[in-house]
Design a protein around this motif. Sequence first.
Motif, PDB file in Angstrom:
ATOM      1  N   HIS A 102       0.773  -1.274   0.093  1.00 39.60           N
ATOM      2  CA  HIS A 102       0.153  -0.083  -0.023  1.00 39.60           C
ATOM      3  C   HIS A 102       0.998   1.117   0.091  1.00 39.60           C
ATOM      4  CE1 HIS A 102      -3.824  -2.122   0.796  1.00 39.60           C
ATOM      5  NE2 HIS A 102      -2.990  -2.963   1.448  1.00 39.60           N
ATOM      6  N   VAL A 103       0.667   2.267  -1.132  1.00 39.04           N
ATOM      7  CA  VAL A 103       1.288   3.183  -1.119  1.00 39.04           C
ATOM      8  C   VAL A 103       0.677   4.754  -1.056  1.00 39.04           C
ATOM      9  CG1 VAL A 103       3.671   2.544  -2.108  1.00 39.04           C
ATOM     10  CG2 VAL A 103       1.804   2.835  -3.458  1.00 39.04           C
ATOM     11  N   PRO A 104       0.995   5.602  -0.568  1.00 42.71           N
ATOM     12  CA  PRO A 104       0.143   6.902  -0.832  1.00 42.71           C
ATOM     13  C   PRO A 104       0.318   7.322  -2.266  1.00 42.71           C
ATOM     14  CG  PRO A 104       2.299   7.256   0.407  1.00 42.71           C
ATOM     15  CD  PRO A 104       2.092   5.853   0.365  1.00 42.71           C
ATOM     16  N   ILE A 105      -0.758   7.809  -2.410  1.00 42.72           N
ATOM     17  CA  ILE A 105      -0.728   8.021  -4.110  1.00 42.72           C
ATOM     18  C   ILE A 105      -0.103   9.433  -4.240  1.00 42.72           C
ATOM     19  CG2 ILE A 105      -2.446   9.042  -5.928  1.00 42.72           C
ATOM     20  CD1 ILE A 105      -4.759   6.780  -5.128  1.00 42.72           C
ATOM     21  N   HIS A 106       0.709   9.687  -5.038  1.00 40.40           N
ATOM     22  CA  HIS A 106       1.398  10.605  -5.552  1.00 40.40           C
ATOM     23  C   HIS A 106       1.790  10.767  -6.959  1.00 40.40           C
ATOM     24  CE1 HIS A 106       4.148   7.363  -5.169  1.00 40.40           C
ATOM     25  NE2 HIS A 106       4.872   7.645  -5.863  1.00 40.40           N
ATOM     26  N   ASN A 107       2.496  11.962  -7.373  1.00 42.64           N
ATOM     27  CA  ASN A 107       3.040  12.088  -8.600  1.00 42.64           C
ATOM     28  C   ASN A 107       4.611  11.968  -8.817  1.00 42.64           C
ATOM     29  OD1 ASN A 107       3.801  14.557  -7.706  1.00 42.64           O
ATOM     30  ND2 ASN A 107       2.324  15.558  -9.107  1.00 42.64           N
ATOM     31  N   GLU A 108       4.925  12.227  -9.910  1.00 42.45           N
ATOM     32  CA  GLU A 108       6.489  12.222 -10.038  1.00 42.45           C
ATOM     33  C   GLU A 108       7.250  13.296  -9.389  1.00 42.45           C
ATOM     34  OE1 GLU A 108       6.978  11.839 -14.520  1.00 42.45           O
ATOM     35  OE2 GLU A 108       7.757  10.006 -14.122  1.00 42.45           O
ATOM     36  N   ALA A 109       6.349  14.470  -9.031  1.00 47.10           N
ATOM     37  CA  ALA A 109       6.995  15.471  -8.407  1.00 47.10           C
ATOM     38  C   ALA A 109       7.093  15.262  -7.124  1.00 47.10           C
ATOM     39  CB  ALA A 109       6.569  16.726  -9.021  1.00 47.10           C
ATOM     40  N   MET A 110       6.402  14.262  -6.334  1.00 45.51           N
ATOM     41  CA  MET A 110       6.621  13.825  -5.126  1.00 45.51           C
ATOM     42  C   MET A 110       5.500  14.373  -4.204  1.00 45.51           C
ATOM     43  SD  MET A 110       8.905  11.351  -4.782  1.00 45.51           S
ATOM     44  CE  MET A 110       8.516  10.750  -6.629  1.00 45.51           C
ATOM     45  N   GLU A 111       4.520  15.108  -5.052  1.00 47.27           N
ATOM     46  CA  GLU A 111       3.384  15.541  -4.285  1.00 47.27           C
ATOM     47  C   GLU A 111       2.493  14.410  -4.141  1.00 47.27           C
ATOM     48  OE1 GLU A 111       3.696  19.721  -6.918  1.00 47.27           O
ATOM     49  OE2 GLU A 111       2.852  18.141  -7.702  1.00 47.27           O
ATOM     50  N   THR A 112       1.733  14.796  -3.151  1.00 49.26           N
ATOM     51  CA  THR A 112       0.300  13.699  -2.864  1.00 49.26           C
ATOM     52  C   THR A 112      -0.945  14.802  -3.201  1.00 49.26           C
ATOM     53  OG1 THR A 112      -0.040  14.605  -0.428  1.00 49.26           O
ATOM     54  CG2 THR A 112       1.601  12.778  -0.727  1.00 49.26           C
ATOM     55  N   PRO A 113      -2.030  14.212  -3.169  1.00 48.86           N
ATOM     56  CA  PRO A 113      -3.234  14.872  -3.438  1.00 48.86           C
ATOM     57  C   PRO A 113      -3.651  16.020  -2.277  1.00 48.86           C
ATOM     58  CG  PRO A 113      -3.637  12.683  -3.865  1.00 48.86           C
ATOM     59  CD  PRO A 113      -2.302  12.945  -3.081  1.00 48.86           C
ATOM     60  N   ILE A 114      -2.925  15.979  -1.119  1.00 47.48           N
ATOM     61  CA  ILE A 114      -3.106  16.709  -0.070  1.00 47.48           C
ATOM     62  C   ILE A 114      -2.032  17.923  -0.166  1.00 47.48           C
ATOM     63  CG2 ILE A 114      -3.088  16.761   2.357  1.00 47.48           C
ATOM     64  CD1 ILE A 114      -4.563  14.448   2.382  1.00 47.48           C
ATOM     65  N   ASP A 115      -2.694  19.057  -0.300  1.00 49.42           N
ATOM     66  CA  ASP A 115      -1.824  20.260  -0.409  1.00 49.42           C
ATOM     67  C   ASP A 115      -0.767  20.338   0.673  1.00 49.42           C
ATOM     68  OD1 ASP A 115      -1.296  22.180  -2.182  1.00 49.42           O
ATOM     69  OD2 ASP A 115      -2.612  23.799  -1.062  1.00 49.42           O
ATOM     70  N   GLY A 116       0.616  20.480   0.136  1.00 50.59           N
ATOM     71  CA  GLY A 116       1.508  20.569   1.378  1.00 50.59           C
ATOM     72  C   GLY A 116       2.160  19.467   1.790  1.00 50.59           C
ATOM     73  N   VAL A 117       1.617  18.470   1.361  1.00 51.23           N
ATOM     74  CA  VAL A 117       2.226  16.849   2.011  1.00 51.23           C
ATOM     75  C   VAL A 117       2.853  16.299   0.897  1.00 51.23           C
ATOM     76  CG1 VAL A 117       1.773  14.720   2.987  1.00 51.23           C
ATOM     77  CG2 VAL A 117       0.296  16.776   3.681  1.00 51.23           C
ATOM     78  N   TYR A 118       4.040  15.985   1.161  1.00 50.30           N
ATOM     79  CA  TYR A 118       4.985  15.581   0.166  1.00 50.30           C
ATOM     80  C   TYR A 118       5.532  14.047   0.748  1.00 50.30           C
ATOM     81  CZ  TYR A 118       4.911  20.177  -1.755  1.00 50.30           C
ATOM     82  OH  TYR A 118       4.586  21.272  -2.161  1.00 50.30           O
ATOM     83  N   VAL A 119       5.891  13.087  -0.506  1.00 46.91           N
ATOM     84  CA  VAL A 119       6.473  11.825  -0.052  1.00 46.91           C
ATOM     85  C   VAL A 119       7.692  11.968  -0.805  1.00 46.91           C
ATOM     86  CG1 VAL A 119       4.433  10.761   0.896  1.00 46.91           C
ATOM     87  CG2 VAL A 119       4.849  10.690  -1.525  1.00 46.91           C
TER      88      VAL A 119
END
Lengths: 403, 131
Positions: A310-327
């Motif tokens: 299970h992984v948090p959904i994110h894009n290649e820029a390492m952003e998550t759908p939640i503003d201000g949260v990165y992985v």
Amino acid sequence: MKMHDVVIIGAGPAGLSAAIQCRTYDLSVVVIDEFPKAGGRLLGQLHEEPNGEWWNGIKESNLLIEEAENLKTDIRLGVSVHHVERLENHYVVHTNTEHVAAKTVLIATGAAESAAPIPGWTLPGVMSIGAAQVMTNVHRVSVGEKGIVVGVNVLSAAIARELQLAGVDLHSMALPATNVVSEDQSNPRAVMERLVRIAHLAPSKFIQFGSKFATFEFVRNIALNFYPKDGIKMWDMPIHLRKAIKEINGTDRVESVTMVDVTPDGDIIRNTERTIEVDFVCIAGGLYPLGELAAVVGCPFEYNEALGGHVPIHNEAMETPIDGVYVAGNITGIESAKVAREQGKVAGLSIVKALTDNAEVAEKVDAAITNVQQTRDEATIQFHPEINEGRATISASFEQLIK
Amino acid sequence: MTKRIIDHPVLGTIENERTVTFTFDGKTYEGYERDTIASALLANDVRTIRRHEATGNPRSIYCNIGHCFECRCTVNDVSNIRACLTLIEENMVVKSGDVQPDPLNPNNEGPLPRTYEEYAERKAGDTDENA
Ligand SMILES: Cc1cc2nc3c(=O)[nH]c(=O)nc-3n(C[C@H](O)[C@H](O)[C@H](O)COP(=O)(O)OP(=O)(O)OC[C@H]3O[C@@H](n4cnc5c(N)ncnc54)[C@H](O)[C@@H]3O)c2cc1C
Ligand code: FES
């Protein structure tokens, strides 16, 4: 409470290299890690690369730590994060010692080991393969006189070699015997399939080990049917795919294991039990992304086998759908430390891009993303053969979500 | 008996480590300055860090990196500290976890006092000893 630009949770290769980027642009950064030394799981790593050079995790960690320290990065060690609270326009990170507030949060908590429980596994002397790695290479304490590795995969083979290098004696590597929780770790066909598909990306000797089975299924079937009784040796240590450990024995500590023969499908062959004296056992069940903190803050997740779970959904820029949260790093999928380090760079630059209006940074983010893929393509250790497909799926899920 | 890996063909030799003295269940041990409680104990060939709260079975480290909580112990009177994440310090007092009383099992009351009187009695006993 002072408001920082970013709190980075995890001082592994991903967290540290993100911190370096953020500090380069003078953001106010707090890095938090519960381990007493920075470097994360990179600290314990020691592989011989195909070109014969050593990948020395302590050296690599020290390079990152030095760079971060030169940039006066605030790194707080021995501090555990147990909650990330989302407020109107900032986040509060709850730890066992303090609360830290920031505009953004980067979660770079890495990976954890899956358990492969077998009867007797709570006895002192039984540990995960990663525990033995850290004890040996980081703390420099021998985990025992003679042991056995239960679970055959890229990581356990690499670490078995590390134990050998440190002079720790191993009887062999074998599979965990089938039980209600063991899943395909106990299935010789599944284990061999995975080894063969990954072998060309693994440390040097492993390549030779994998290539013994070739890529054709019928060759693999023959190889399993006529698997040598003494195992196939790698660095002089037998690897058994037709023997499994059924039980670990001892009263106050490990004294022996019970080994059985298994069929090519992993079924136990009757009356083949024998006792092997060992004083430690390393269990290798594979790695999964450590995502709890992303879940607590509300990130949506996806099950993605190629990424390790299970992984948090994110894009290649390492952003998550939640503003201000990165992985960044292994929380986004199980890969080598080099990939984690490059992902950290992307995350750091993405945060700089979001918090400053520096036009050159956008280009740098793109270049760093390209670098991640290049590092992935050149990786000498790979955990899942379909990593590229896994990455594509999760990026697609991100796009879908924010539409 | 020490179980240190002093010489290593790639990582080199450990030299001039400062030693730190601490106690575990009343016995004095020595470790190196950068040791965790778990690594210092293992270097002294001590594996059991706690007893299972209900069964009393011996437990040791499992993951060694803070994930499994198998190594919890009491450090300077603070309970549930992970031995694998905690560096030893001079004169640190470490105690292994004990069997706990089990409300569903009258045979297993553990070492804890059952009433306030018992607690006060023991406390008074403790102070007498220390005086
Ligand atoms: C036991 C183990 C052994 C491994 N061995 C290898 C290997 O030999 N070769 C290889 O290529 N890859 C190995 N890996 C994969 C490894 O995850 C990557 O190589 C790389 O280290 C990932 O980097 P990262 O920065 O994402 O995470 P990590 O390096 O894991 O760093 C994450 C950091 O976050 C900290 N952290 C996590 N949760 C919290 C919290 N709640 N509060 C505070 N701090 C927290 C951790 O203490 C850790 O220091 C291993 C992984 C594990 C779990
Ligand atoms: S051994 Fe797992 S938390 Fe300490």
